[in-house]
Design an enzyme around this catalytic site. Structure first.
Site, mmCIF file in Angstrom:
data_model
loop_
_atom_site.group_PDB
_atom_site.id
_atom_site.type_symbol
_atom_site.label_atom_id
_atom_site.label_comp_id
_atom_site.label_asym_id
_atom_site.label_seq_id
_atom_site.Cartn_x
_atom_site.Cartn_y
_atom_site.Cartn_z
ATOM 1 N N LYS A 41 0.818 -1.497 -0.272
ATOM 2 C CA LYS A 41 -0.236 -0.125 -0.312
ATOM 3 C C LYS A 41 1.028 0.929 -0.024
ATOM 4 C CE LYS A 41 -3.063 -2.491 3.293
ATOM 5 N NZ LYS A 41 -2.903 -3.013 4.814
ATOM 6 N N GLY A 42 1.702 0.704 -0.303
ATOM 7 C CA GLY A 42 3.071 2.336 0.477
ATOM 8 C C GLY A 42 3.231 3.338 -0.331
ATOM 9 N N GLU A 97 7.604 3.149 -6.387
ATOM 10 C CA GLU A 97 7.658 2.251 -5.046
ATOM 11 C C GLU A 97 7.369 3.679 -4.013
ATOM 12 O OE1 GLU A 97 6.651 0.334 -2.070
ATOM 13 O OE2 GLU A 97 8.285 -1.452 -2.905
ATOM 14 N N ASP A 98 6.949 3.639 -2.693
ATOM 15 C CA ASP A 98 7.639 3.804 -1.555
ATOM 16 C C ASP A 98 8.768 4.312 -1.182
ATOM 17 O OD1 ASP A 98 8.130 1.414 -0.509
ATOM 18 O OD2 ASP A 98 6.452 2.107 1.021
ATOM 19 N N ASP A 101 14.634 -0.004 0.079
ATOM 20 C CA ASP A 101 15.910 0.026 2.315
ATOM 21 C C ASP A 101 16.498 -0.959 0.963
ATOM 22 O OD1 ASP A 101 15.974 0.316 4.152
ATOM 23 O OD2 ASP A 101 14.836 -1.704 4.849
ATOM 24 N N LYS A 129 17.720 4.586 0.991
ATOM 25 C CA LYS A 129 18.046 4.543 2.092
ATOM 26 C C LYS A 129 19.256 3.630 1.642
ATOM 27 C CE LYS A 129 15.213 4.195 5.952
ATOM 28 N NZ LYS A 129 14.491 3.034 6.832
ATOM 29 N N PHE A 150 14.550 4.746 10.320
ATOM 30 C CA PHE A 150 13.309 4.738 9.868
ATOM 31 C C PHE A 150 11.805 5.882 9.842
ATOM 32 C CE2 PHE A 150 9.045 2.200 10.146
ATOM 33 C CZ PHE A 150 9.322 1.146 9.620
ATOM 34 N N ASP A 157 4.000 3.218 6.533
ATOM 35 C CA ASP A 157 3.937 3.255 7.522
ATOM 36 C C ASP A 157 4.390 2.481 9.005
ATOM 37 O OD1 ASP A 157 3.588 0.858 6.332
ATOM 38 O OD2 ASP A 157 2.834 -0.131 8.165
ATOM 39 N N ARG A 163 0.400 6.080 7.469
ATOM 40 C CA ARG A 163 0.591 6.386 5.966
ATOM 41 C C ARG A 163 -0.347 8.217 6.365
ATOM 42 N NH1 ARG A 163 2.236 1.032 4.307
ATOM 43 N NH2 ARG A 163 0.619 -0.601 5.231
HETATM 44 P P1 IMP Z 1 13.183 -4.133 1.294
HETATM 45 O O1 IMP Z 1 13.422 -3.362 0.139
HETATM 46 O O2 IMP Z 1 12.675 -5.548 0.440
HETATM 47 O O3 IMP Z 1 14.290 -3.854 2.544
HETATM 48 O O4 IMP Z 1 11.842 -3.747 1.888
HETATM 49 C C1 IMP Z 1 11.787 -2.607 1.317
HETATM 50 C C2 IMP Z 1 9.779 -1.774 1.978
HETATM 51 O O5 IMP Z 1 9.992 -2.493 3.060
HETATM 52 C C3 IMP Z 1 8.862 -1.163 1.876
HETATM 53 O O6 IMP Z 1 8.999 -1.289 0.453
HETATM 54 C C4 IMP Z 1 8.628 -0.795 2.708
HETATM 55 O O7 IMP Z 1 7.294 -1.133 2.795
HETATM 56 C C5 IMP Z 1 9.491 -1.199 3.696
HETATM 57 N N1 IMP Z 1 10.709 -0.405 4.117
HETATM 58 C C6 IMP Z 1 11.988 -0.098 4.268
HETATM 59 N N2 IMP Z 1 12.676 1.186 5.364
HETATM 60 C C7 IMP Z 1 10.863 1.888 5.678
HETATM 61 C C8 IMP Z 1 11.694 2.791 6.722
HETATM 62 O O8 IMP Z 1 11.822 3.248 6.990
HETATM 63 N N3 IMP Z 1 9.230 3.322 7.106
HETATM 64 C C9 IMP Z 1 7.800 2.512 7.120
HETATM 65 N N4 IMP Z 1 8.234 1.512 6.187
HETATM 66 C C10 IMP Z 1 9.868 0.377 5.646
HETATM 67 MG MG MG Z 2 6.067 -0.980 0.702
#
Ligand code: IMP
Ligand code: MG
Length: 173
Positions: A41-42, A97-98, A101, A129, A150, A157, A163
Site C-alpha cells: 500500500k506504501g 515504490e515508496d 531499503d 536509503k 525508520f 507506515d 501513512r
Molecule cells: P526491501 O527494500 O526489500 O528491504 O523492503 C522495502 C520495503 O520495506 C518497503 O517497500 C517498505 O514497505 C518497507 N520499509 C523499508 N524501510 C522503511 C521505513 O523506513 N519506513 C517504513 N517502511 C519501510
Molecule cells: Mg512497500
C-alpha cells in the site's frame, strides 16, 4: 499512546520534488503513455501525486506483494498477493515504490515484471536509503536519499499507522 514524530522532509519539499520528478518523466516519455504500476500500500500516495503532475497520458495498475521471511528482515523472495489487472506486454511501465531499503523486494519484483515483456521498464521511488542496500536496484527516478532511519508518512507506515501524514517523519519509539 501517541508516538513522537520528528519531521525529516516537509510537505512543501515533498510536493516540490514530486513536481520536478513528474516534469522529468513527462519530458522523457514524450509521445508515450506511462503505465504506472504501484506497489500497495506504501506507494499509493506517491503514485497519485506523481500521476496528477505528469502531462503525458497515464494509466495505472496496482499489485500487492509480500516477502517471505520475518517482519524485520525480508528474504527477497516475493510472493504476489494481488496481481495486476492488465498485462504489461508492449507497455512503457513505470514501477512506483515508496522506498528502496535493502532492495531485496524491488530486485525480485523488477525481474518478475521484466519477464512480462514490457516495451520498457523504469523505476520511480519516493525515498532511497542507500546505506541499507543488499541487492542492487537500478532506480531511474529517486526523489530523496535519506539516512538509515525508520520513516513514516506519505504512504509509509509504522504498524499500519501514519501513512496519511502529508510529510516524511521519523518515529521516536
Ligand atoms: P526491501 O527494500 O526489500 O528491504 O523492503 C522495502 C520495503 O520495506 C518497503 O517497500 C517498505 O514497505 C518497507 N520499509 C523499508 N524501510 C522503511 C521505513 O523506513 N519506513 C517504513 N517502511 C519501510
Ligand atoms: Mg512497500
Amino acid at each position: 499512546m501517541k508516538d513522537d514524530i520528528r519531521i525529516l522532509i516537509t510537505e512543501e519539499e515533498v510536493q516540490e520534488k514530486i513536481q520536478k520528478t513528474a516534469a522529468r518523466i513527462s519530458a522523457e516519455y514524450q509521445g508515450k503513455t506511462v503505465h504506472m504500476v504501484g506497489v500497495l500500500k506504501g506507494s499509493i500516495f506517491f503514485a497519485c501525486e506523481l500521476a496528477k503532475r505528469i502531462t503525458v497520458p497515464v494509466t495505472m495498475d496496482f499489485m500487492s506483494v509480500t516477502s517471505y521471511g520475518d517482519d524485520t528482515k525480508s528474504s527477497g523472495v516475493v510472493r504476489i498477493v494481488k496481481d495486476l489487472d492488465e498485462p504489461l506486454e508492449g507497455k512503457d511501465v513505470l514501477l512506483v515504490e515508496d522506498i528502496i531499503d535493502s532492495g531485496r523486494t524491488l530486485h525480485y519484483l523488477m525481474d518478475i515484471l521484466k519477464g512480462r515483456k514490457p516495451a520498457s521498464l523504469r523505476l520511480a521511488a519516493l525515498l532511497d536509503k542507500p546505506e541499507r542496500r543488499v541487492k542492487h536496484v537500478d532506480a531511474d527516478y529517486v526523489c530523496f536519499e535519506i539516512p538509515d532511519e525508520f520513516v513514516v508518512g506519505f504512504g509509509l507506515d509504522y504498524a499500519q499507522k501514519y501513512r496519511n501524514l502529508p510529510f516524511i517523519g521519523v518515529v521516536n519509539v
